[in-house]
Design a protein around this motif. Structure first.
Motif, PDB file in Angstrom:
ATOM      1  N   ALA A  16       0.825  -1.209   0.000  1.00  0.00           N
ATOM      2  CA  ALA A  16       0.000   0.000   0.000  1.00  0.00           C
ATOM      3  C   ALA A  16       0.856   1.255   0.000  1.00  0.00           C
ATOM      4  CB  ALA A  16      -0.954  -0.008   1.181  1.00  0.00           C
ATOM      5  N   ALA A  19       2.930   2.803  -5.356  1.00  0.00           N
ATOM      6  CA  ALA A  19       2.673   1.922  -6.505  1.00  0.00           C
ATOM      7  C   ALA A  19       1.404   1.108  -6.262  1.00  0.00           C
ATOM      8  CB  ALA A  19       3.863   1.002  -6.745  1.00  0.00           C
ATOM      9  N   LYS A  39       1.535  -4.944   4.894  1.00  0.00           N
ATOM     10  CA  LYS A  39       2.176  -5.595   6.030  1.00  0.00           C
ATOM     11  C   LYS A  39       2.131  -4.684   7.258  1.00  0.00           C
ATOM     12  CE  LYS A  39       6.851  -7.565   6.457  1.00  0.00           C
ATOM     13  NZ  LYS A  39       8.012  -7.981   5.646  1.00  0.00           N
ATOM     14  N   THR A  47       6.902   5.103   0.768  1.00  0.00           N
ATOM     15  CA  THR A  47       6.479   6.259  -0.009  1.00  0.00           C
ATOM     16  C   THR A  47       6.245   7.468   0.891  1.00  0.00           C
ATOM     17  OG1 THR A  47       5.510   4.766  -1.626  1.00  0.00           O
ATOM     18  CG2 THR A  47       4.778   7.057  -1.684  1.00  0.00           C
ATOM     19  N   GLY A  52      12.196  14.471  -1.046  1.00  0.00           N
ATOM     20  CA  GLY A  52      12.607  15.446  -2.048  1.00  0.00           C
ATOM     21  C   GLY A  52      11.564  15.805  -3.074  1.00  0.00           C
ATOM     22  N   GLY A  53      10.931  14.803  -3.676  1.00  0.00           N
ATOM     23  CA  GLY A  53       9.945  15.141  -4.683  1.00  0.00           C
ATOM     24  C   GLY A  53       9.779  14.095  -5.757  1.00  0.00           C
ATOM     25  N   ILE A 174       1.715 -11.230   3.412  1.00  0.00           N
ATOM     26  CA  ILE A 174       1.547 -12.341   2.460  1.00  0.00           C
ATOM     27  C   ILE A 174       2.837 -13.163   2.445  1.00  0.00           C
ATOM     28  CG2 ILE A 174       1.217 -12.920   0.007  1.00  0.00           C
ATOM     29  CD1 ILE A 174      -1.311 -11.866   1.524  1.00  0.00           C
ATOM     30  N   TYR A 225      11.030  -3.873   4.940  1.00  0.00           N
ATOM     31  CA  TYR A 225      11.647  -4.036   3.616  1.00  0.00           C
ATOM     32  C   TYR A 225      12.625  -5.202   3.562  1.00  0.00           C
ATOM     33  CZ  TYR A 225       8.597  -0.422   2.942  1.00  0.00           C
ATOM     34  OH  TYR A 225       7.418   0.254   2.893  1.00  0.00           O
ATOM     35  N   ASP A 228      10.159  -9.160   0.402  1.00  0.00           N
ATOM     36  CA  ASP A 228       9.110 -10.188   0.286  1.00  0.00           C
ATOM     37  C   ASP A 228       8.617 -10.345  -1.148  1.00  0.00           C
ATOM     38  OD1 ASP A 228       9.404 -10.051   2.995  1.00  0.00           O
ATOM     39  OD2 ASP A 228       7.320  -9.550   3.448  1.00  0.00           O
ATOM     40  N   GLU A 413       9.177  -0.082  -6.555  1.00  0.00           N
ATOM     41  CA  GLU A 413      10.552  -0.503  -6.273  1.00  0.00           C
ATOM     42  C   GLU A 413      10.769  -2.002  -6.488  1.00  0.00           C
ATOM     43  OE1 GLU A 413      12.165   1.328  -2.766  1.00  0.00           O
ATOM     44  OE2 GLU A 413      13.952   0.052  -2.784  1.00  0.00           O
ATOM     45  N   SER A 428      11.698   7.783  -8.428  1.00  0.00           N
ATOM     46  CA  SER A 428      10.916   6.675  -7.888  1.00  0.00           C
ATOM     47  C   SER A 428       9.457   7.075  -7.741  1.00  0.00           C
ATOM     48  CB  SER A 428      11.463   6.212  -6.547  1.00  0.00           C
ATOM     49  OG  SER A 428      10.610   5.229  -6.014  1.00  0.00           O
ATOM     50  N   LEU A 429       9.197   8.232  -7.161  1.00  0.00           N
ATOM     51  CA  LEU A 429       7.792   8.621  -6.977  1.00  0.00           C
ATOM     52  C   LEU A 429       7.062   8.658  -8.320  1.00  0.00           C
ATOM     53  CD1 LEU A 429       7.873  11.300  -4.116  1.00  0.00           C
ATOM     54  CD2 LEU A 429       7.535   8.836  -3.977  1.00  0.00           C
TER      55      LEU A 429
HETATM   56  P1  FAD Z   1       6.566   1.189  -0.553  1.00  0.00           P
HETATM   57  O1  FAD Z   1       6.096   2.580  -0.426  1.00  0.00           O
HETATM   58  O2  FAD Z   1       7.867   0.821   0.041  1.00  0.00           O
HETATM   59  O3  FAD Z   1       5.412   0.288   0.021  1.00  0.00           O
HETATM   60  C1  FAD Z   1       5.537  -1.111   0.125  1.00  0.00           C
HETATM   61  C2  FAD Z   1       4.265  -1.673   0.691  1.00  0.00           C
HETATM   62  O4  FAD Z   1       4.316  -3.087   0.628  1.00  0.00           O
HETATM   63  C3  FAD Z   1       4.018  -1.333   2.149  1.00  0.00           C
HETATM   64  O5  FAD Z   1       2.643  -1.057   2.310  1.00  0.00           O
HETATM   65  C4  FAD Z   1       4.385  -2.623   2.882  1.00  0.00           C
HETATM   66  O6  FAD Z   1       3.715  -2.769   4.102  1.00  0.00           O
HETATM   67  C5  FAD Z   1       3.912  -3.636   1.864  1.00  0.00           C
HETATM   68  N1  FAD Z   1       4.490  -4.972   1.970  1.00  0.00           N
HETATM   69  C6  FAD Z   1       5.785  -5.355   1.883  1.00  0.00           C
HETATM   70  N2  FAD Z   1       5.883  -6.685   2.019  1.00  0.00           N
HETATM   71  C7  FAD Z   1       4.625  -7.159   2.167  1.00  0.00           C
HETATM   72  C8  FAD Z   1       4.076  -8.459   2.362  1.00  0.00           C
HETATM   73  N3  FAD Z   1       4.836  -9.561   2.418  1.00  0.00           N
HETATM   74  N4  FAD Z   1       2.737  -8.585   2.509  1.00  0.00           N
HETATM   75  C9  FAD Z   1       1.924  -7.488   2.472  1.00  0.00           C
HETATM   76  N5  FAD Z   1       2.400  -6.241   2.293  1.00  0.00           N
HETATM   77  C10 FAD Z   1       3.731  -6.084   2.134  1.00  0.00           C
HETATM   78  N6  FAD Z   1      11.978   8.483  -3.994  1.00  0.00           N
HETATM   79  C11 FAD Z   1      11.725   9.606  -4.723  1.00  0.00           C
HETATM   80  O7  FAD Z   1      11.381   9.526  -5.901  1.00  0.00           O
HETATM   81  N7  FAD Z   1      11.842  10.848  -4.160  1.00  0.00           N
HETATM   82  C12 FAD Z   1      12.201  10.997  -2.859  1.00  0.00           C
HETATM   83  O8  FAD Z   1      12.255  12.127  -2.389  1.00  0.00           O
HETATM   84  C13 FAD Z   1      12.482   9.833  -2.056  1.00  0.00           C
HETATM   85  N8  FAD Z   1      12.836   9.923  -0.747  1.00  0.00           N
HETATM   86  C14 FAD Z   1      12.995   8.775   0.015  1.00  0.00           C
HETATM   87  C15 FAD Z   1      13.264   8.858   1.384  1.00  0.00           C
HETATM   88  C16 FAD Z   1      13.407   7.706   2.179  1.00  0.00           C
HETATM   89  C17 FAD Z   1      13.702   7.829   3.639  1.00  0.00           C
HETATM   90  C18 FAD Z   1      13.266   6.426   1.578  1.00  0.00           C
HETATM   91  C19 FAD Z   1      13.415   5.163   2.384  1.00  0.00           C
HETATM   92  C20 FAD Z   1      12.995   6.335   0.223  1.00  0.00           C
HETATM   93  C21 FAD Z   1      12.862   7.496  -0.571  1.00  0.00           C
HETATM   94  N9  FAD Z   1      12.585   7.414  -1.946  1.00  0.00           N
HETATM   95  C22 FAD Z   1      12.344   8.564  -2.679  1.00  0.00           C
HETATM   96  C23 FAD Z   1      12.343   6.122  -2.565  1.00  0.00           C
HETATM   97  C24 FAD Z   1      10.857   5.867  -2.603  1.00  0.00           C
HETATM   98  O9  FAD Z   1      10.240   6.413  -1.471  1.00  0.00           O
HETATM   99  C25 FAD Z   1      10.564   4.388  -2.630  1.00  0.00           C
HETATM  100  O10 FAD Z   1      11.330   3.772  -3.604  1.00  0.00           O
HETATM  101  C26 FAD Z   1       9.107   4.204  -2.987  1.00  0.00           C
HETATM  102  O11 FAD Z   1       8.298   4.897  -2.067  1.00  0.00           O
HETATM  103  C27 FAD Z   1       8.700   2.758  -3.033  1.00  0.00           C
HETATM  104  O12 FAD Z   1       7.305   2.739  -3.223  1.00  0.00           O
HETATM  105  P2  FAD Z   1       6.524   1.402  -3.448  1.00  0.00           P
HETATM  106  O13 FAD Z   1       5.109   1.785  -3.664  1.00  0.00           O
HETATM  107  O14 FAD Z   1       7.215   0.587  -4.463  1.00  0.00           O
HETATM  108  O15 FAD Z   1       6.669   0.660  -2.050  1.00  0.00           O
END
Ligand code: FAD
Length: 630
Positions: A16, A19, A39, A47, A52-53, A174, A225, A228, A413, A428-429
């Motif tokens: 959640a 992405a 999770k 996220t 930064g943005g 999961i 992280y 999984d 990611e 990434s965002l």
């Molecule tokens: P996430 O936002 O990481 O969400 C993953 C989800 O999966 C969570 O809800 C988690 O609970 C769930 N999950 C994981 N495993 C399981 C499982 N087995 N069962 C059920 N649920 C599960 N990127 C930018 O572009 N700009 C920025 O300014 C920036 N700043 C950042 C600052 C920090 C401190 C960090 C750590 C990262 C930053 N990034 C930035 C990178 C970016 O935030 C992440 O790469 C991005 O948010 C990942 O998004 P996502 O939707 O792929 O996953």
């Protein structure tokens, strides 16, 4: 007999973060019954931590910006190993996805004339990051959650049940995906609070589980992280690519020890922060690699002028892509010019007035004041590299986000390819929004193609595996926390920011031993909130992912982006077109194969000057391409 809660959906989204939420919204907009599983608590994902943005070439701050420039920057940042089709879709669609967020209720910071303000970031030619102070991720998540709630309200009005078409299951992990005749049929997991088991039957699943940073001892990533999604994909028969490429963010906190690794946003440098060693020297000028020499300032004066006159000056080298800055800091510390805590100084107080710092970097000011008793409006910060982001991930079709397993999609990611060997900040965002939407759309379409039945024997096996740490088979086994620490230490010390062949061989040996110990970790007590049990199950995933990284990093005999080999220090064109692909063998081993990248489409190729391409491509490739387009 164990009771297993059962739910049936068209599309199940695991994760959640940005992405996952964007995918779920799209699937629901396509009329599909959609579940969102996370999770951790709903709203707590990486996220939300993004500061930064979000990179999108809207051209508000500099009208010269457009998708082609963004595309070129992204490919350069990834050292031309990116999946070019993903980079193209990303650059073209990011502005629309940002606008769309505003239609959902987001409010980005504004320029004086009322358009979305955009800030500078490493590797981006123009100011490109749409932002909300240094809390951009929070606004993104808040907005997407609000959109989910608003769709639920529409459903309530129409069906009398707010959760009839989109429902959130949080604190639910999961542990297994089900396939039937090779196609996705469902998944299995448990609720963290009371340990009850649950299965979701669905013909389409979107993995949006984020990164793998917890496999390292110093990381900006939080506890969830553990890779999984990467491991679930492998075990379901999908492939991972680029797993040797991890991004070590150059600036994490190094002191005090309790917060080591916590991120210091790149916006500090984007807004004027400079890096100095303990001799007071601005060392980044010494570390501009040849491929970037033409784009970066050669003197402090020129770098300083760039902040006010970017069209007539070149940017300061503090704004090189992250891999370059992280390596430079690492070298300074190794050469004895680092602080006693193993960092260097990052100073924004000499360039910005206190009130500007408080306005632009409020969270950073708070973070340092509260956690390190440092006032960044007056003093420098102490920073060093921290494991931050995994470029590697599930190999997907660029347009549909579907993996090699029919019905299994991946976005954000957890997906691989888009960022090549190194991701630019802010990309990434935008990636989450662009490919989250695509994954949701194509998962919805796939759900119309049929509904394979889950085999009951698979459910029983998943249950048995989840219960293993409590069983007599593992009685007397080790505490999972001890094994996790060993794994983190192994990866940090032997497959970290600078790598060597013999050290990685040693790491793989250690991982073999850790694999044996992981199979038999044992936990006490019962399934009600039991963090030891949760970790025992996560460890399997961390191990599989660590094996992918270790094996791929040993295989790739060159240095590129997030992969630096002390024994092969140069970037080698003969490796650029090779992808290292991981597949699972059995439960806890992986095999690696080499795969040729598809050559870039010629109209995209022609966006680059030949002189630049020569730095990345072999002569044969260049000849072939020019011949193609002729
Ligand atoms: P996430 O936002 O990481 O969400 C993953 C989800 O999966 C969570 O809800 C988690 O609970 C769930 N999950 C994981 N495993 C399981 C499982 N087995 N069962 C059920 N649920 C599960 N990127 C930018 O572009 N700009 C920025 O300014 C920036 N700043 C950042 C600052 C920090 C401190 C960090 C750590 C990262 C930053 N990034 C930035 C990178 C970016 O935030 C992440 O790469 C991005 O948010 C990942 O998004 P996502 O939707 O792929 O996953």
């Amino acid at each position: 007999d164990e009771q297993i809660e059962r739910h049936d959906y068209d599309v199940v989204v695991i994760g959640a973060g940005g992405a996952g939420l964007r995918a779920a919204i799209e699937a629901r907009l396509q009329g599909k019954r959609t579940a969102i599983i996370s999770k951790s608590l709903f709203g707590k994902a990486h996220t939300v931590m993004a500061e930064g943005g979000c990179a999108a070439s809207m051209g508000n701050a500099n009208p010269n910006d457009n998708w082609q420039v963004h595309y070129r920057d992204t490919m350069r940042g990834g050292k031309f190993l990116n999946n070019w089709r993903m980079a193209e879709l990303h650059a073209k669609e990011a502005p629309d996805r940002v606008w769309e967020l505003e239609t959902y209720g987001a409010l980005f910071d504004r320029t004086k004339d009322g358009t979305i303000s955009q800030r500078n970031f490493g590797g981006h030619t123009y100011p490109r990051l749409a932002h909300v102070g240094d809390r951009t991720g929070l606004e993104l998540i808040r907005t997407l959650q609000q959109k989910v709630v608003s769709l639920q309200q529409e459903d309530l009005a129409e069906t009398g049940d707010a959760e009839s078409r989109i429902r959130v299951f949080h604190e639910c992990t999961i542990t297994e995906l089900f396939t039937t005749d090779g196609a996705i049929s469902g998944c299995f997991g448990y609720f963290r609070g009371d340990g009850r088991f649950v299965r979701f039957d669905a013909p389409a699943i979107v993995l949006a589980t984020g990164g793998v940073g917890k496999s390292y001892s110093v990381t900006s990533n939080s506890w969830e992280y553990t890779g999984d999604g990467h491991a679930l994909a492998l075990r379901a028969g999908a492939t991972l690519i680029n797993m040797e490429f991890l991004q070590f963010h150059p600036t994490g906190m190094v002191w005090p020890p309790s917060v080591r690794g916590l991120l210091v946003t790149e916006s500090v440098r984007g807004d004027g922060g400079v890096l100095r060693n303990t001799d007071g020297k601005r060392f980044m000028f010494e570390y501009v690699p040849d491929v970037f020499k033409e784009q970066y300032a050669t003197s402090e004066e020129e770098g300083d002028r760039w902040y006010t006159d970017p069209d007539n000056n070149r940017r300061p080298p503090e704004l090189l892509p992250r891999d370059e800055v992280a390596r430079a800091i690492n070298s300074e510390v190794k050469a004895g010019r680092g602080t006693e805590h193993g960092g260097v100084f990052l100073d924004v107080s000499t360039r910005l007035k206190p009130e500007e710092i408080l306005k632009r970097l409020p969270s950073m000011h708070h973070q340092f004041k509260e956690l390190a008793d440092v006032d960044i409006t007056k003093e420098p910060m102490e920073v060093g590299p921290t494991c931050h982001y995994v470029m590697g991930g599930v190999e997907v079709e660029p347009d549909t986000a579907m993996s090699k397993v029919p019905g299994l999609f991946a976005a954000g990611e957890v997906a691989g390819g888009m960022h090549g060997s190194n991701r630019l900040g802010g990309n990434s965002l935008s990636d989450l929004l662009v490919f989250g939407r695509r994954a949701g759309l194509h998962a919805a379409q796939h759900a119309d193609t049929g509904r394979p039945a889950v085999a009951e024997s698979d459910v029983a096996a998943a249950l048995e595996r989840a219960m293993l740490p409590f069983s007599s088979a593992t009685a007397g086994g080790e505490n999972p926390f001890v094994v996790q620490q060993e794994l983190q230490k192994t990866m940090h010390e032997l497959v970290g920011i600078i790598r060597k062949g013999d050290e990685m061989e040693l790491a793989l040996k250690k991982l073999e031993d850790i694999a044996t110990r992981t199979r038999t970790v044992s936990v006490e007590g019962h399934r009600r909130f039991n963090p030891g049990w949760h970790l025992a199950l996560d460890l399997r995933n961390m191990l599989l992912v660590a094996l992918c990284t270790g094996k791929a990093a040993l295989e790739r005999q060159e240095s590129r982006g997030g992969h630096t080999r002390d024994d092969f220090p140069v970037m080698d064109s003969d490796w650029r077109h090779l992808l290292l692909v991981c597949r699972a063998i059995g439960e806890d081993d992986v095999e690696l194969t080499r795969q040729e990248q598809l050559p870039m489409r010629s109209d995209l190729f022609d966006l680059f000057e030949s002189d630049e391409l020569k730095k990345y491509y072999t002569g044969d490739e260049l000849g072939g391409h020019r011949a193609d387009s002729a």
